[in-house]
Design a protein around this motif. Sequence first.
Motif, mmCIF file in Angstrom:
data_model
loop_
_atom_site.group_PDB
_atom_site.id
_atom_site.type_symbol
_atom_site.label_atom_id
_atom_site.label_comp_id
_atom_site.label_asym_id
_atom_site.label_seq_id
_atom_site.Cartn_x
_atom_site.Cartn_y
_atom_site.Cartn_z
ATOM 1 N N ALA A 165 0.833 -1.210 0.000
ATOM 2 C CA ALA A 165 0.000 0.000 0.000
ATOM 3 C C ALA A 165 0.865 1.258 0.000
ATOM 4 C CB ALA A 165 -0.929 -0.011 1.213
ATOM 5 N N TRP A 195 -5.883 4.039 2.998
ATOM 6 C CA TRP A 195 -6.234 2.620 3.008
ATOM 7 C C TRP A 195 -7.478 2.404 2.150
ATOM 8 C CZ3 TRP A 195 -2.265 0.189 4.769
ATOM 9 C CH2 TRP A 195 -1.497 0.719 5.800
ATOM 10 N N PRO A 196 -7.694 1.187 1.675
ATOM 11 C CA PRO A 196 -8.816 0.926 0.762
ATOM 12 C C PRO A 196 -10.181 1.277 1.344
ATOM 13 C CG PRO A 196 -7.264 -0.893 0.672
ATOM 14 C CD PRO A 196 -6.808 0.006 1.782
ATOM 15 N N TRP A 197 -10.318 1.236 2.653
ATOM 16 C CA TRP A 197 -11.626 1.525 3.254
ATOM 17 C C TRP A 197 -11.815 3.019 3.587
ATOM 18 C CZ3 TRP A 197 -7.773 -1.471 5.440
ATOM 19 C CH2 TRP A 197 -7.071 -0.906 6.493
ATOM 20 N N ARG A 240 -6.871 3.422 -4.248
ATOM 21 C CA ARG A 240 -7.447 2.414 -3.353
ATOM 22 C C ARG A 240 -7.781 1.125 -4.107
ATOM 23 N NH1 ARG A 240 -12.118 4.035 -1.798
ATOM 24 N NH2 ARG A 240 -12.258 6.085 -2.764
ATOM 25 N N SER A 241 -8.197 1.245 -5.356
ATOM 26 C CA SER A 241 -8.496 0.050 -6.159
ATOM 27 C C SER A 241 -7.228 -0.754 -6.423
ATOM 28 C CB SER A 241 -9.144 0.457 -7.487
ATOM 29 O OG SER A 241 -10.397 1.082 -7.252
ATOM 30 N N LEU A 286 -6.203 -2.475 -3.202
ATOM 31 C CA LEU A 286 -7.084 -3.611 -2.934
ATOM 32 C C LEU A 286 -6.776 -4.775 -3.870
ATOM 33 C CD1 LEU A 286 -9.443 -4.662 -1.271
ATOM 34 C CD2 LEU A 286 -10.997 -3.671 -2.965
ATOM 35 N N TRP A 334 -3.704 -6.434 -2.667
ATOM 36 C CA TRP A 334 -4.004 -7.185 -1.454
ATOM 37 C C TRP A 334 -4.726 -8.484 -1.771
ATOM 38 C CZ3 TRP A 334 -5.861 -3.419 2.976
ATOM 39 C CH2 TRP A 334 -4.777 -2.643 3.381
#
Length: 476
Positions: free
Chosen positions: A29, A135-137, A168-169, A172, A175
Amino acid sequence: MRSRLLPLLIVLMAGVLLALGIPLAASLAAAQQQRVVVDRIDDTTRFAALAQFVTARDEQRSVVDSVDDERLHTLRTELARYQQLYGISAGVFYRDSGAMAAAPKSWRLPAEGELYDAYESALLGRRAHDPAQVWPWQHRRLAIASPIVRDGDVVAVVVTDSPTGALRSRILHEWMLLAAGELAAMVIAVLCAVRLTGWVLLPVATLDRVTHDIATGRMKSRVRAAGGPPELRRLVQSFNEMADNVEAVLDQQRAFVADASHQLRNPLSALLLRIELLGLELPEGNTEAESVKEEGHRLAQVLDDLLGLALAERSGSHLEVTDIAATARTRTAAWRPYAERAGVAVDFSAPQDGAAVTGWADPVALSSALDAVLDNAIKFTPAGAAVTVVVAAEGDSATVVVADSGPGLADEELARIGDRFWRSARHQNVQGSGLGLSIAKALLSQGGGAIAYGHHDPSGLEVTLRVPRTARAVAT
């Protein structure tokens, strides 16, 4: 044991994978965000170069020359094109937060927040290069600010406010790839753990099975050479050596009992003969010779039973499919005349549907065990009462239940019945050596059978002889 060791290994491996995966996910990230930050810094640097030579705003003057006007127009055009192409808000702001140029035109600095903090940091001459991690969230934007320096002083600041949806995409996505890799690694680790525990515990499982066999009387059982760690293979070898030594000691003990019983019978028979000859010369009415002769016959019976017990423990079983009902019926009929002389009735019953009750047993050993149990039952049943013999099939076992109507035994005495030479204190005057039921137990255990004792309602003792119905049941 495998059900306890395998989860432990899985938990440990999962902990290792998580300990490696979480920092790696954070690193991925951070790397993705750093790429975006570097790109935005390059953009702000380019805009700062365009705005550096635009004349500073003069509050006392409302007209600028044509060159400054052209440079300002170029800056605004570039900012507008940049915002239209990438969707990133960008602007150049003076020290008092006033806009030199902005795209969109109505965009202004907020009074607080991350964007304002970046602006304030740039006014101090520090370029924003390490914003907080996205962060993605988190649905937040990324603010980057670069100072515009003229003659050593910061005269304005270039600010960009970027959406983070694409960032973020990408985080993710990486991840998910990392999670797939971790899952694949976990599956491989579980498979390896299953094989490892199976390899390590194979000798242990075999040892457990063979130990149970030896504990239940199958002294010939041994652990075959198998895989596993060297320490367990040495343990298997030591166990087999120990079992060989124990079996040899037991064989020597049984051989001694058998030989001693056999050798003592001849001098005892000669002694009994001399006692009878001596009794002929004693005066009439002398009872001492009869008492001595009775004790001699009791000792002879004990020696015979000891020899029978030793032979029962030493002899191997010749197992075959045996009609348990027919064997029990034959032995009951053989003991019925003896019972009738004692005034005892012997009743026999088997399944009425005509189906044969078969079991996997040695016919000779089973017959001898039934003889010992029937002899004991008839001996303790008073005249006028009855002994019942019931044959039945129960699941994987065939049973013969022999119940007498004697005085029975107390609960604490039931725990000791079947021990060698044990007899209840209430039955010391009854003829016997205390070895009959021990012989029956030894004979049955040779073929994987068992004998159990319980109370008979309303009085008496109930003895259950149990043999397996299949050869597979014997081996388990």
